[in-house]
Design an enzyme around this catalytic site. Structure first.
Site, mmCIF file in Angstrom:
data_model
loop_
_atom_site.group_PDB
_atom_site.id
_atom_site.type_symbol
_atom_site.label_atom_id
_atom_site.label_comp_id
_atom_site.label_asym_id
_atom_site.label_seq_id
_atom_site.Cartn_x
_atom_site.Cartn_y
_atom_site.Cartn_z
ATOM 1 N N GLU A 91 -6.287 104.784 -6.156
ATOM 2 C CA GLU A 91 -6.022 103.429 -5.667
ATOM 3 C C GLU A 91 -7.046 102.920 -4.654
ATOM 4 O O GLU A 91 -6.727 102.733 -3.472
ATOM 5 C CB GLU A 91 -4.605 103.348 -5.078
ATOM 6 C CG GLU A 91 -3.524 103.728 -6.086
ATOM 7 C CD GLU A 91 -2.109 103.427 -5.588
ATOM 8 O OE1 GLU A 91 -1.931 103.177 -4.387
ATOM 9 O OE2 GLU A 91 -1.188 103.464 -6.408
ATOM 10 N N GLU A 99 0.904 107.281 -11.916
ATOM 11 C CA GLU A 99 2.021 107.179 -10.966
ATOM 12 C C GLU A 99 2.985 106.110 -11.453
ATOM 13 O O GLU A 99 2.565 105.070 -11.965
ATOM 14 C CB GLU A 99 1.567 106.785 -9.547
ATOM 15 C CG GLU A 99 0.879 107.878 -8.786
ATOM 16 C CD GLU A 99 0.475 107.452 -7.367
ATOM 17 O OE1 GLU A 99 1.147 106.577 -6.778
ATOM 18 O OE2 GLU A 99 -0.518 108.000 -6.886
HETATM 19 C C1 FCB Z 1 1.159 104.712 -4.214
HETATM 20 C C2 FCB Z 1 0.412 105.877 -3.601
HETATM 21 C C3 FCB Z 1 1.253 107.107 -3.419
HETATM 22 C C4 FCB Z 1 2.655 106.765 -2.951
HETATM 23 C C5 FCB Z 1 3.266 105.720 -3.838
HETATM 24 C C6 FCB Z 1 4.683 105.369 -3.479
HETATM 25 O O1 FCB Z 1 0.531 103.522 -3.870
HETATM 26 O O2 FCB Z 1 -0.677 106.219 -4.417
HETATM 27 O O3 FCB Z 1 0.589 107.957 -2.530
HETATM 28 O O4 FCB Z 1 2.628 106.396 -1.636
HETATM 29 O O5 FCB Z 1 2.482 104.552 -3.795
#
Ligand code: FCB
Length: 456
Positions: A178, A364
């Protein structure tokens, strides 16, 4: 009206709806779980420094102890194995490897990750290593951090050391997690380390992070001939709050900075010109050759999907800014993030249509709710379980429509230090009692295990 997720009809999904070789994992990150922040030669990270300043973390905590994963990783990987995962995404804490005098990397840090990777392989977990999940050594920040071009060379060296050291066992590498958060939260709104509040700095950081990604790829590949290298982006489907032209324009701008600013240069188009113009003198310094390096082909695109955004014009803001509207009638997690499984389909279709990217992995996806630990030790996190089921059903359907997605990593294996929110936000499939470090599998974790052991 707020929807009660428990009352929603749940789609029926089976593992057999997905390809045999689909990857099923969980994601974690070093600073959020490891703790052990001052052992075995680890140096200070920007998150240690940032957390220590009052007011930065909402519960006043830090990742100093976190889940003590540094010592308890065998137990945690056992749980991942018991779930039936075939992949595990972790990140490498640069401060464990970094050595201040710039000579040899810290052997104890290398050994730690080497042991843990062996532990993954022993448990049938394909290791997916992220090189940068936000824990920059503080000493590099003291020299200017990502805003300073010299940090790129430091990162490429780190990538070289790690891929050299683990490349015989780790094939899958994510350079950055990110970059939007690294750049913008770290340097524009300042809610993340190092806490700068300067748009120009944020854009320069962003450029250096993207460039370090591109420059690290050939280095990793030289060390690991069969390496698969990619990047994990936080991407959001966006839509305008109304049909008014000002809102539509604001949405294009917002999308430009949130999504296109990353996807465009990574796909060889340079920075989007409409946004570049709006940046004016804040635009980053880009040297000849930088854009070509950023566009170095990847083997996969990691997509982190959490929520869509609804955008309106913000008349009082800077020309580039728009307003993110909180629509009153949406289902939300405890974080306030909209729960929108169909947003995943919108996002993936858009990426495919506009960029024809490398194969996608969902690196994620997850949710936070107010978990209750019952007296009998159970945690009945039905909302989180339903969140996963609903997102996976959408994923199955877009794959059936021809979109190539090859794996899914749930965020997260266990509750952890949720950055500026501290320990108030639990995202795990495993509940962690941070006082005792006891782990308890939540209903969502038992569901994931049943799903993975079900029909193939
Ligand atoms: C994302 C992050 C991860 C975690 C999630 C909830 O943005 O990559 O580390 O904090 O959110």
């Amino acid at each position: 009206m707020k929807t009660n997720p428990q009352s929603l009809p749940l789609p029926n999904i089976e593992r057999s709806d997905f390809a045999q070789d689909f990857l099923w994992g969980c994601s974690t990150s070093s600073y959020q779980i490891e703790g052990a922040s001052d052992v075995d030669g680890r140096v200070e990270s920007i998150w240690d420094r940032f957390s220590a300043q009052p007011g930065n973390i909402s519960d006043g905590s830090s990742g100093k102890f976190a889940c003590d994963h540094y010592h308890r990783w065998p137990e945690d990987l056992d749980i991942a194995h018991e779930f039936g995962l075939n992949a595990y995404r972790f990140s490498i804490a640069w401060p464990r490897i970094f050595s201040e005098n710039g000579s040899k990397p810290n052997q104890k840090g290398l050994d730690f990750y080497s042991r843990m990777v062996d532990g993954m392989l022993e448990r049938g977990l394909q290791p997916w290593a992220t090189l940068y999940h936000w824990d920059l050594p503080q000493v590099l920040q003291d020299r200017g951090g990502w805003a300073e071009r010299s940090t790129i060379a430091q990162f490429v060296e780190f990538a070289d050391v790690m891929s050299h050291h683990l490349g015989d066992r780790v094939r899958n590498w994510i350079t950055h997690n990110e970059p939007w958060c690294t750049a913008m939260h770290g340097n524009w709104d300042g809610v993340h380390a190092p806490g700068n509040k300067n748009f120009k700095t944020a854009l320069q950081v962003c450029h250096h992070v993207l460039l370090s990604h591109g420059l690290a790829i050939p280095v990793i590949k030289a060390n690991v001939p069969d390496a698969k290298v990619g990047i994990a982006l936080s991407l959001h489907p966006v839509r305008a709050a109304s049909t008014a032209q000002v809102d539509v324009d604001a949405t294009v701008r917002h999308d430009g900075l949130r999504n296109r600013w990353f996807l465009d240069p990574l796909h060889g188009r340079g920075y989007p010109q409409d946004i570049w113009q709006l940046c004016g003198s804040d635009a980053p310094v880009v040297e000849p050759g930088d854009l070509a390096a950023i566009a170095t082909p990847v083997d996969f695109l990691g997509v982190n999907y959490y929520f869509p955004e609804v955008i309106a014009n913000a008349p009082d803001a800077t020309p580039i800014q728009a307003k993110v509207i909180v629509m009153p009638d949406r289902e939300r997690t405890a974080f306030g993030w909209e729960v929108a499984p169909e947003g995943l389909a919108t996002l993936l279709k858009r990426i495919i249509q506009d960029y024809q990217p490398a194969p996608i992995y969902i690196t994620e996806n997850g949710s936070t709710y107010e978990d209750v630990l019952e007296e009998d030790g159970s945690i009945n996190d039905v909302e989180r379980r339903n969140y996963f089921i609903r997102h996976l059903a959408v994923l199955r359907d877009v794959i059936a429509q021809g979109i190539v997605v090859k794996g899914y990593f749930a965020w997260s294996l266990m509750d952890n230090f949720e950055w500026a929110e501290g320990y108030r936000r639990r995202f795990g499939m495993v509940y962690v009692d941070f006082a005792t470090q006891k782990r308890s599998v939540k209903s969502s974790g038992y569901w994931y295990a049943r799903f993975l052991k079900g029909k193939r």
